[in-house]
Design a protein around this motif. Structure first.
Motif, PDB file in Angstrom:
ATOM      1  N   VAL A 235       7.218   8.601   3.383  1.00  0.00           N
ATOM      2  CA  VAL A 235       6.324   7.497   3.060  1.00  0.00           C
ATOM      3  C   VAL A 235       5.091   8.097   2.392  1.00  0.00           C
ATOM      4  O   VAL A 235       4.608   9.159   2.796  1.00  0.00           O
ATOM      5  CB  VAL A 235       5.955   6.671   4.318  1.00  0.00           C
ATOM      6  N   ARG A 236       4.634   7.435   1.334  1.00  0.00           N
ATOM      7  CA  ARG A 236       3.420   7.909   0.668  1.00  0.00           C
ATOM      8  C   ARG A 236       2.632   6.718   0.139  1.00  0.00           C
ATOM      9  O   ARG A 236       3.172   5.628  -0.054  1.00  0.00           O
ATOM     10  CB  ARG A 236       3.744   8.895  -0.437  1.00  0.00           C
TER      11      ARG A 236
ATOM     12  N   HIS B  81       0.547  13.318  -1.543  1.00  0.00           N
ATOM     13  CA  HIS B  81       1.194  13.858  -0.355  1.00  0.00           C
ATOM     14  C   HIS B  81       2.006  12.773   0.348  1.00  0.00           C
ATOM     15  O   HIS B  81       1.584  11.626   0.449  1.00  0.00           O
ATOM     16  CB  HIS B  81       0.140  14.423   0.599  1.00  0.00           C
ATOM     17  N   ALA B  82       3.171  13.141   0.824  1.00  0.00           N
ATOM     18  CA  ALA B  82       4.021  12.207   1.570  1.00  0.00           C
ATOM     19  C   ALA B  82       4.182  12.701   3.003  1.00  0.00           C
ATOM     20  O   ALA B  82       4.115  13.890   3.274  1.00  0.00           O
ATOM     21  CB  ALA B  82       5.383  12.091   0.892  1.00  0.00           C
TER      22      ALA B  82
ATOM     23  N   ASP C 251       0.797  -1.227   0.000  1.00  0.00           N
ATOM     24  CA  ASP C 251       0.000   0.000   0.000  1.00  0.00           C
ATOM     25  C   ASP C 251       0.829   1.277   0.000  1.00  0.00           C
ATOM     26  O   ASP C 251       0.319   2.329  -0.357  1.00  0.00           O
ATOM     27  CB  ASP C 251      -0.909   0.047   1.234  1.00  0.00           C
ATOM     28  N   ILE C 252       2.086   1.214   0.459  1.00  0.00           N
ATOM     29  CA  ILE C 252       2.884   2.432   0.603  1.00  0.00           C
ATOM     30  C   ILE C 252       4.261   2.289  -0.033  1.00  0.00           C
ATOM     31  O   ILE C 252       4.774   1.183  -0.202  1.00  0.00           O
ATOM     32  CB  ILE C 252       3.028   2.840   2.085  1.00  0.00           C
ATOM     33  N   GLU C 253       4.836   3.439  -0.379  1.00  0.00           N
ATOM     34  CA  GLU C 253       6.176   3.525  -0.956  1.00  0.00           C
ATOM     35  C   GLU C 253       7.067   4.334  -0.028  1.00  0.00           C
ATOM     36  O   GLU C 253       6.610   5.287   0.604  1.00  0.00           O
ATOM     37  CB  GLU C 253       6.143   4.249  -2.301  1.00  0.00           C
ATOM     38  N   LEU C 254       8.339   3.979   0.020  1.00  0.00           N
ATOM     39  CA  LEU C 254       9.335   4.734   0.782  1.00  0.00           C
ATOM     40  C   LEU C 254      10.155   5.549  -0.207  1.00  0.00           C
ATOM     41  O   LEU C 254      10.590   5.026  -1.228  1.00  0.00           O
ATOM     42  CB  LEU C 254      10.235   3.780   1.562  1.00  0.00           C
ATOM     43  N   ARG C 255      10.398   6.807   0.104  1.00  0.00           N
ATOM     44  CA  ARG C 255      11.146   7.686  -0.786  1.00  0.00           C
ATOM     45  C   ARG C 255      12.152   8.509   0.008  1.00  0.00           C
ATOM     46  O   ARG C 255      11.903   8.870   1.158  1.00  0.00           O
ATOM     47  CB  ARG C 255      10.207   8.654  -1.530  1.00  0.00           C
ATOM     48  N   GLY C 256      13.277   8.824  -0.605  1.00  0.00           N
ATOM     49  CA  GLY C 256      14.268   9.715  -0.020  1.00  0.00           C
ATOM     50  C   GLY C 256      14.825   9.259   1.314  1.00  0.00           C
ATOM     51  O   GLY C 256      15.152  10.089   2.163  1.00  0.00           O
ATOM     52  N   VAL C 257      14.959   7.977   1.510  1.00  0.00           N
ATOM     53  CA  VAL C 257      15.439   7.451   2.794  1.00  0.00           C
ATOM     54  C   VAL C 257      16.952   7.633   2.878  1.00  0.00           C
ATOM     55  O   VAL C 257      17.680   7.284   1.946  1.00  0.00           O
ATOM     56  CB  VAL C 257      15.071   5.965   2.958  1.00  0.00           C
ATOM     57  N   SER C 258      17.406   8.206   3.969  1.00  0.00           N
ATOM     58  CA  SER C 258      18.842   8.368   4.191  1.00  0.00           C
ATOM     59  C   SER C 258      19.168   7.997   5.634  1.00  0.00           C
ATOM     60  O   SER C 258      18.333   8.106   6.521  1.00  0.00           O
ATOM     61  CB  SER C 258      19.285   9.801   3.898  1.00  0.00           C
TER      62      SER C 258
END
Length: 136
Positions: free
Chosen positions: A56-57, A101-102, A35-42
């Protein structure tokens, strides 16, 4: 031109500050959920521990409430899990199918774990939060 010059001066100042130089980036692996995606994880290490942050979005085409949570795993040299933190994203994910929106999430590992931590895995797990080994 003035704005570009101001940004260059600011970037130079921040880049040479002790706080910016003290942070060491670490490898991170992300595992999206259904259901969700992870983005820009550092992930970065400093003298106070290891910090993970990202966005997360909702996946495109999914709407309604999200029944998932995040696991942030500290991994050792042999790939063993040293500690698991259940991170929460800040705010709510919109229920509209049109919204992209994230929401941000953050997690911090203590300095004792940070010394032997080599990489981090962030995964979206189905279902509500549950106690993990580090929280019991």
């Amino acid at each position: 031109m003035k704005q570009e010059l101001a940004l260059l001066v600011l970037a130079t100042f921040v880049g040479f500050s002790p706080a910016a130089q003290a942070r060491t980036p670490l490898p991170v692996v992300t595992v999206d959920g259904s259901d969700i995606e992870l983005r820009g994880v550092s992930v970065a290490r400093d003298d106070r521990g290891v910090y993970a942050a990202g966005w997360v979005r909702r996946r495109v085409g999914n709407y309604g409430s999200v029944n998932a949570h995040l696991h942030v795993d500290a991994l050792g040299a042999d790939g063993q899990t040293l500690q698991t933190i259940e991170a929460r994203w800040i705010g709510t994910l919109p229920t509209s199918i049109r919204s992209r929106h994230a929401s941000i999430f953050r997690a911090r590992f203590e300095p004792a774990i940070s010394a032997s931590l080599v990489s981090v895995r962030v995964s979206a797990e189905p279902g509500p939060r549950h106690p993990v080994e580090s929280e019991r």
